[in-house]
Each structure stands twice: as C-alpha cells, then as structure tokens.
Design an enzyme around this catalytic site. Structure first.
Site, mmCIF file in Angstrom:
data_model
loop_
_atom_site.group_PDB
_atom_site.id
_atom_site.type_symbol
_atom_site.label_atom_id
_atom_site.label_comp_id
_atom_site.label_asym_id
_atom_site.label_seq_id
_atom_site.Cartn_x
_atom_site.Cartn_y
_atom_site.Cartn_z
ATOM 1 N N ASN A 1 0.518 -0.951 0.262
ATOM 2 C CA ASN A 1 -0.077 0.124 -0.012
ATOM 3 C C ASN A 1 0.925 1.148 0.272
ATOM 4 O O ASN A 1 1.417 1.820 0.987
ATOM 5 C CB ASN A 1 -0.935 -0.053 0.876
ATOM 6 C CG ASN A 1 -1.854 1.016 1.374
ATOM 7 O OD1 ASN A 1 -1.676 1.764 0.727
ATOM 8 N ND2 ASN A 1 -2.560 1.277 1.960
ATOM 9 N N TRP A 2 1.068 1.724 -1.317
ATOM 10 C CA TRP A 2 1.833 2.611 -1.286
ATOM 11 C C TRP A 2 1.435 4.479 -0.239
ATOM 12 O O TRP A 2 1.900 5.104 -0.043
ATOM 13 C CB TRP A 2 2.602 3.312 -2.939
ATOM 14 C CG TRP A 2 3.072 2.291 -3.889
ATOM 15 C CD1 TRP A 2 3.674 1.350 -3.274
ATOM 16 C CD2 TRP A 2 4.001 2.473 -4.862
ATOM 17 N NE1 TRP A 2 4.050 0.163 -3.818
ATOM 18 C CE2 TRP A 2 4.304 1.253 -5.183
ATOM 19 C CE3 TRP A 2 3.127 3.182 -6.163
ATOM 20 C CZ2 TRP A 2 4.524 0.509 -6.820
ATOM 21 C CZ3 TRP A 2 3.232 3.056 -7.177
ATOM 22 C CH2 TRP A 2 4.264 1.520 -7.608
ATOM 23 N N LYS A 3 -0.330 3.902 -0.370
ATOM 24 C CA LYS A 3 -0.954 5.166 0.818
ATOM 25 C C LYS A 3 -0.233 6.780 -0.678
ATOM 26 O O LYS A 3 -0.536 6.384 -2.187
ATOM 27 C CB LYS A 3 0.069 5.802 1.711
ATOM 28 C CG LYS A 3 -0.186 4.560 2.486
ATOM 29 C CD LYS A 3 0.475 4.676 3.818
ATOM 30 C CE LYS A 3 -0.144 3.409 4.802
ATOM 31 N NZ LYS A 3 -0.532 3.849 6.473
ATOM 32 N N HIS B 1 -9.257 1.355 5.117
ATOM 33 C CA HIS B 1 -7.955 1.223 5.525
ATOM 34 C C HIS B 1 -8.337 2.194 6.932
ATOM 35 O O HIS B 1 -9.449 3.577 6.656
ATOM 36 C CB HIS B 1 -7.597 2.348 4.881
ATOM 37 C CG HIS B 1 -5.352 1.659 5.128
ATOM 38 N ND1 HIS B 1 -5.686 2.713 5.938
ATOM 39 C CD2 HIS B 1 -4.602 0.739 5.002
ATOM 40 C CE1 HIS B 1 -4.236 2.730 6.341
ATOM 41 N NE2 HIS B 1 -3.652 1.308 5.514
ATOM 42 N N GLU C 1 -7.013 5.069 7.622
ATOM 43 C CA GLU C 1 -6.592 6.568 7.673
ATOM 44 C C GLU C 1 -7.929 6.970 6.879
ATOM 45 O O GLU C 1 -8.271 7.579 7.188
ATOM 46 C CB GLU C 1 -5.491 6.273 6.739
ATOM 47 C CG GLU C 1 -4.526 6.082 7.431
ATOM 48 C CD GLU C 1 -3.185 5.680 6.392
ATOM 49 O OE1 GLU C 1 -2.066 5.787 7.061
ATOM 50 O OE2 GLU C 1 -3.205 5.780 5.413
ATOM 51 N N GLU D 1 -5.201 -4.747 10.693
ATOM 52 C CA GLU D 1 -4.144 -3.688 11.048
ATOM 53 C C GLU D 1 -4.559 -2.820 11.771
ATOM 54 O O GLU D 1 -5.590 -2.288 12.599
ATOM 55 C CB GLU D 1 -4.162 -2.924 9.800
ATOM 56 C CG GLU D 1 -6.215 -2.112 9.389
ATOM 57 C CD GLU D 1 -5.085 -0.657 8.588
ATOM 58 O OE1 GLU D 1 -4.666 0.084 7.954
ATOM 59 O OE2 GLU D 1 -6.782 -0.382 8.396
ATOM 60 N N GLY E 1 3.171 2.573 11.785
ATOM 61 C CA GLY E 1 3.812 4.269 11.010
ATOM 62 C C GLY E 1 4.082 4.169 12.379
ATOM 63 O O GLY E 1 4.765 5.097 12.539
ATOM 64 N N SER F 1 2.683 -2.890 10.435
ATOM 65 C CA SER F 1 4.241 -2.282 10.077
ATOM 66 C C SER F 1 5.016 -3.867 10.391
ATOM 67 O O SER F 1 5.583 -3.867 10.531
ATOM 68 C CB SER F 1 4.409 -1.569 11.589
ATOM 69 O OG SER F 1 3.875 -0.888 11.596
#
Length: 248
Positions: free
Chosen positions: A9-11, A94, A96, A166, A172, A211
C-alpha cells in the site's frame, strides 16, 4: 491451502520517476514467487502500474473505490474505471479512510460489495486503536467492523474477499503486534467467518497490516491464520518488499 498474498500500500506517496525506479527494482529482484504479490498505488499512477507490470506476475490495485457506479460524484473513482486500468484489487476501509474521511463500517461494507460486483477483489481493512486495545475492546471493535461486511455479503461473495487486520496502534509507530497477538485476532476473525460459512472461512486470506518488515515477516507469516501482509512503508523500498515476499 491458502496461497499467501503480499500487497503493498503506497498510500499517498510516489511520482512517475520514483515509481519507475521502484517497479524496476521489484521486477529485477523478483524470483518465481511462491506467493501472490500486488501493489496498490494512488489512482493517477495506475496506468503506469499497468504499463510496467503487465505480464510480470505482479498484480496491482487501488487504495479506495466509490460505492457509486457513476454519476455526479466529484473526486470519486468508480470500480469500472479501475478495471479499465487492469486492477485486480481495491483496498476498502483502511484505518486512514475511516479516521480522516469518516467512513463507517456500513460504507466500507458497501464499497466491498461494489468492488465484488464489478469483478475486483476488495482488501477489507479492520483494526482497533491503541485506546480500544488498552480498554480490552479489540474483539468488540474488529467484530463490529467485520459484522457489517458479513451482514452485507452472501457466503459466495464472502469467499472472494481478502481481509486485512491492521492494528491502528502499530501503523507507522514502530510498534508491532507480537506474532501471538496477531494470530489471536486472526483466529478470532476466521472463527467469525466460519459462523457464516465454513467454506468461506477456509478460503479467505487474512493479511496482517501492522508494520510488517523484513525483520519480523517470517515470524508473523509462520502463524497459522496469517495469510500474508498489507505492507505500508516497506513497500516503498524494492529490497524490503521483495524480502517480505520471499519470507512468504
């Protein structure tokens, strides 16, 4: 036997030049993998992924998908548009998106249904915050998140999704759930799936998305119910991403 899946997942990272270097590195270092590999890129770079990855054995996908088929929804990206660029996967829910865009459990479930109806495989993300974990609410929180999906999809649809656990507190932050901690939640999720369909529970891959790094991948992936990883930061370095894939 569930085939492992390692999805990057490059975000909101990347550029044409940086992506070209990253994808070249992945392709150059890719041995015949014993697992499925995918990258989920920002929408503007899906054409680049299609051009660079077609025929390589590496799949690609999006980081979100609209609940709507088409219409006056400025800024939204429809599942049919993702299919135009050869996407296989779409991440939905996700943490976020849930935190910064107020996506509810029900909206996430609707996005999963829309993806499936269009022929995409949704990677449905669920997970708890640090406060929720410390309050002993992990099972309650992730259970409600999963239940919204279970209440929306039938057993045949359910068997086609990918789940990603997650723990928000491990994204992060440098913190990682221990393999046993992660396995406990994964096993609980599979048991909940089995309550709807034993066949679906056997088929659904449950990824760990907190992570995962080359240093801890092998230990996490050795757990019975951890079927791969949804990789954030480590997916932006070809050598790290490939090392995780090798561990799988």
């Amino acid at each position: 036997m569930r085939r492992k899946l390692v999805a990057g997942n490059w975000k909101m990272n990347g550029s044409l030049a940086a992506n070209a270097s990253l994808l070249a590195g992945i392709k150059a270092g890719l041995q015949k993998p014993a697992c499925d590999i995918a990258v989920c890129a920002p929408a503007p770079y899906l054409a680049q992924c299609q051009s660079e990855l077609a025929g390589t054995g590496v799949a690609w996908g999006a980081q979100d998908v609209s609940v709507h088929e088409s219409g006056a929804y400025t800024g939204e990206v429809a599942a049919s548009m993702l299919l135009d660029f050869g996407c296989t996967y779409a991440i939905v829910g996700h943490s976020e998106r849930r935190a910064y865009h107020a996506e509810t459990n029900e909206v996430v479930a609707q996005k999963a249904a829309r993806a499936l109806a269009s022929g995409l495989t949704p990677i449905v993300c669920i997970g708890e915050t640090l406060a929720e974990r410390e309050a002993g609410k992990t099972a309650e929180v992730v259970g409600k998140q999963l239940d919204a999906v279970l209440n929306t999809l039938d057993a045949a649809q359910l068997a086609k999704i990918v789940l990603a656990y997650e723990p928000v507190w491990a994204i992060g932050t440098g913190k990682t759930a221990t393999p046993d901690m992660a396995q406990e939640v994964h096993a609980m999720l599979r048991k909940r799936l089995a309550g709807v369909s034993v066949e679906a529970a056997d088929k659904v891959r449950i990824l760990y998305g907190g992570s995962m790094k080359p240093e801890n991948a092998a230990e996490l992936l050795a757990m019975e119910d951890i079927d791969g990883g949804l990789i954030g930061g480590a997916s932006l370095k070809a050598v790290d991403f490939l090392a995780i894939a090798a561990a799988a």
